[in-house]
Design a protein around this motif. Structure first.
Motif, PDB file in Angstrom:
ATOM      1  N   ASP A 170       0.828  -1.203   0.000  1.00  8.73           N
ATOM      2  CA  ASP A 170       0.000   0.000   0.000  1.00  8.73           C
ATOM      3  C   ASP A 170       0.867   1.260   0.000  1.00  8.73           C
ATOM      4  O   ASP A 170       0.530   2.258  -0.649  1.00  8.73           O
ATOM      5  CB  ASP A 170      -0.942   0.007   1.203  1.00  8.73           C
ATOM      6  CG  ASP A 170      -2.046  -1.026   1.081  1.00  8.73           C
ATOM      7  OD1 ASP A 170      -2.254  -1.560  -0.031  1.00  8.73           O
ATOM      8  OD2 ASP A 170      -2.701  -1.311   2.102  1.00  8.73           O
ATOM      9  N   LEU A 171       1.987   1.213   0.709  1.00  5.28           N
ATOM     10  CA  LEU A 171       2.885   2.359   0.757  1.00  5.28           C
ATOM     11  C   LEU A 171       3.449   2.666  -0.630  1.00  5.28           C
ATOM     12  O   LEU A 171       3.503   3.828  -1.041  1.00  5.28           O
ATOM     13  CB  LEU A 171       4.022   2.109   1.754  1.00  5.28           C
ATOM     14  CG  LEU A 171       5.060   3.226   1.863  1.00  5.28           C
ATOM     15  CD1 LEU A 171       4.428   4.522   2.342  1.00  5.28           C
ATOM     16  CD2 LEU A 171       6.190   2.794   2.799  1.00  5.28           C
ATOM     17  N   GLU A 172       3.853   1.646  -1.353  1.00  2.70           N
ATOM     18  CA  GLU A 172       4.371   1.867  -2.702  1.00  2.70           C
ATOM     19  C   GLU A 172       3.317   2.541  -3.582  1.00  2.70           C
ATOM     20  O   GLU A 172       3.614   3.496  -4.314  1.00  2.70           O
ATOM     21  CB  GLU A 172       4.822   0.558  -3.342  1.00  2.70           C
ATOM     22  CG  GLU A 172       5.346   0.748  -4.749  1.00  2.70           C
ATOM     23  CD  GLU A 172       5.863  -0.522  -5.402  1.00  2.70           C
ATOM     24  OE1 GLU A 172       6.240  -0.438  -6.590  1.00  2.70           O
ATOM     25  OE2 GLU A 172       5.890  -1.584  -4.747  1.00  2.70           O
ATOM     26  N   SER A 173       2.094   2.065  -3.492  1.00  2.00           N
ATOM     27  CA  SER A 173       1.005   2.654  -4.278  1.00  2.00           C
ATOM     28  C   SER A 173       0.804   4.124  -3.912  1.00  2.00           C
ATOM     29  O   SER A 173       0.636   4.980  -4.794  1.00  2.00           O
ATOM     30  CB  SER A 173      -0.276   1.855  -4.046  1.00  2.00           C
ATOM     31  OG  SER A 173      -1.362   2.462  -4.694  1.00  2.00           O
ATOM     32  N   GLU A 174       0.832   4.422  -2.611  1.00  5.59           N
ATOM     33  CA  GLU A 174       0.619   5.805  -2.170  1.00  5.59           C
ATOM     34  C   GLU A 174       1.799   6.704  -2.540  1.00  5.59           C
ATOM     35  O   GLU A 174       1.604   7.878  -2.867  1.00  5.59           O
ATOM     36  CB  GLU A 174       0.346   5.859  -0.666  1.00  5.59           C
ATOM     37  CG  GLU A 174      -1.001   5.293  -0.273  1.00  5.59           C
ATOM     38  CD  GLU A 174      -2.174   5.980  -0.964  1.00  5.59           C
ATOM     39  OE1 GLU A 174      -2.118   7.216  -1.212  1.00  5.59           O
ATOM     40  OE2 GLU A 174      -3.174   5.296  -1.274  1.00  5.59           O
ATOM     41  N   MET A 175       3.010   6.166  -2.505  1.00  3.90           N
ATOM     42  CA  MET A 175       4.174   6.955  -2.931  1.00  3.90           C
ATOM     43  C   MET A 175       4.034   7.343  -4.399  1.00  3.90           C
ATOM     44  O   MET A 175       4.264   8.495  -4.776  1.00  3.90           O
ATOM     45  CB  MET A 175       5.468   6.154  -2.739  1.00  3.90           C
ATOM     46  CG  MET A 175       5.953   6.057  -1.325  1.00  3.90           C
ATOM     47  SD  MET A 175       7.485   5.070  -1.282  1.00  3.90           S
ATOM     48  CE  MET A 175       7.904   5.176   0.438  1.00  3.90           C
ATOM     49  N   ARG A 176       3.657   6.372  -5.219  1.00  5.07           N
ATOM     50  CA  ARG A 176       3.493   6.639  -6.653  1.00  5.07           C
ATOM     51  C   ARG A 176       2.356   7.640  -6.896  1.00  5.07           C
ATOM     52  O   ARG A 176       2.472   8.546  -7.723  1.00  5.07           O
ATOM     53  CB  ARG A 176       3.239   5.345  -7.413  1.00  5.07           C
ATOM     54  CG  ARG A 176       4.448   4.414  -7.449  1.00  5.07           C
ATOM     55  CD  ARG A 176       4.134   3.142  -8.233  1.00  5.07           C
ATOM     56  NE  ARG A 176       5.174   2.151  -8.132  1.00  5.07           N
ATOM     57  CZ  ARG A 176       6.299   2.131  -8.851  1.00  5.07           C
ATOM     58  NH1 ARG A 176       6.519   3.097  -9.725  1.00  5.07           N
ATOM     59  NH2 ARG A 176       7.185   1.165  -8.698  1.00  5.07           N
ATOM     60  N   THR A 177       1.260   7.473  -6.171  1.00  5.26           N
ATOM     61  CA  THR A 177       0.120   8.383  -6.312  1.00  5.26           C
ATOM     62  C   THR A 177       0.523   9.807  -5.969  1.00  5.26           C
ATOM     63  O   THR A 177       0.227  10.749  -6.721  1.00  5.26           O
ATOM     64  CB  THR A 177      -1.056   7.927  -5.420  1.00  5.26           C
ATOM     65  OG1 THR A 177      -1.496   6.643  -5.859  1.00  5.26           O
ATOM     66  CG2 THR A 177      -2.210   8.911  -5.457  1.00  5.26           C
ATOM     67  N   LEU A 178       1.220   9.989  -4.845  1.00  2.57           N
ATOM     68  CA  LEU A 178       1.619  11.332  -4.437  1.00  2.57           C
ATOM     69  C   LEU A 178       2.631  11.928  -5.413  1.00  2.57           C
ATOM     70  O   LEU A 178       2.523  13.096  -5.793  1.00  2.57           O
ATOM     71  CB  LEU A 178       2.194  11.313  -3.017  1.00  2.57           C
ATOM     72  CG  LEU A 178       2.590  12.678  -2.450  1.00  2.57           C
ATOM     73  CD1 LEU A 178       1.400  13.629  -2.401  1.00  2.57           C
ATOM     74  CD2 LEU A 178       3.202  12.515  -1.059  1.00  2.57           C
ATOM     75  N   ALA A 179       3.607  11.128  -5.824  1.00  5.31           N
ATOM     76  CA  ALA A 179       4.636  11.626  -6.751  1.00  5.31           C
ATOM     77  C   ALA A 179       4.025  12.069  -8.081  1.00  5.31           C
ATOM     78  O   ALA A 179       4.492  13.041  -8.691  1.00  5.31           O
ATOM     79  CB  ALA A 179       5.699  10.555  -6.980  1.00  5.31           C
TER      80      ALA A 179
END
Length: 196
Positions: free
Chosen positions: A62-71
């Motif tokens: 989930d963290l990877e997904s959120e990092m990509r979303t924010l970036a």
């Protein structure tokens, strides 16, 4: 002492976000623990993402997904993300172990220098402190949270707030003045009125 008990599996995402918003408005903004938080809150630029993960592997997915979303997001729409972990990493030592992998992921995704991770937990404990020290409450949240911030936003905020290096010490002094009973009363009050 946590701000609230970790939720049962049936607690809704809406209730989890509401508890997190209460903590943000009462503690982080209300006590001015982070002078940069109010602007993104008022502009509705905070993404609240609730993870249903129950283990470190799920959290990191989930963290990877959120990092990509924010970036990839327009900073005017999403400037920062709170990844809320109501069903995982209740043990603070496990949470700390996960932070190591979270930082490695930031590097692997080549987002170091673009994003940063701040940490909040119901049992947060600074190194060298005792579990019940009131100063730990500067980083205590209702649930484990991985806070993703944009480096560019941090730099702008620091430029606008010349005493940024003093925030940590000022926050600890604020909590010492408030004391445990004062903290509990402050957090029990409603965010919109300042009363119970």
């Amino acid at each position: 002492m946590p701000l609230s008990p970790l939720p049962a599996d049936t607690e809704s995402h809406e209730a989890i976000i509401a508890a997190t918003r209460h903590w943000l408005t009462r503690a982080v903004i209300g006590l001015n623990l982070c002078p940069f938080a109010k602007a993104v809150h008022v502009k509705d630029q905070i993404r609240y993402a609730v993870s249903d993960a129950t283990n470190t592997e799920g959290v990191l997915t989930d963290l990877e997904s959120e990092m990509r979303t924010l970036a990839d997001a327009d900073p005017a729409l999403i400037d920062t993300t709170l990844l809320i972990l109501p069903r995982a990493l209740a043990d603070f030592l496990d949470y700390n172990d996960c932070l190591y992998f979270a930082d490695r992921m930031l590097q692997d995704l080549r987002l170091e220098g673009t994003l940063q991770i701040a940490s909040f937990h119901p049992h947060y404990q600074f190194e060298g402190s005792e579990p019940d020290d009131i100063e730990n409450y500067t980083n205590r949240s209702p649930y484990p949270i991985l806070h993703l911030l944009r480096e560019a936003s941090i730099e702008r905020a620091v430029d606008a707030f010349p005493d940024a290096a003093d925030i940590y010490e000022r926050n600890q002094e604020t909590l010492r003045r408030l004391g445990r009973q004062g903290w509990q009363q402050w957090m029990a009050a409603r965010a919109d009125t300042g009363t119970d």
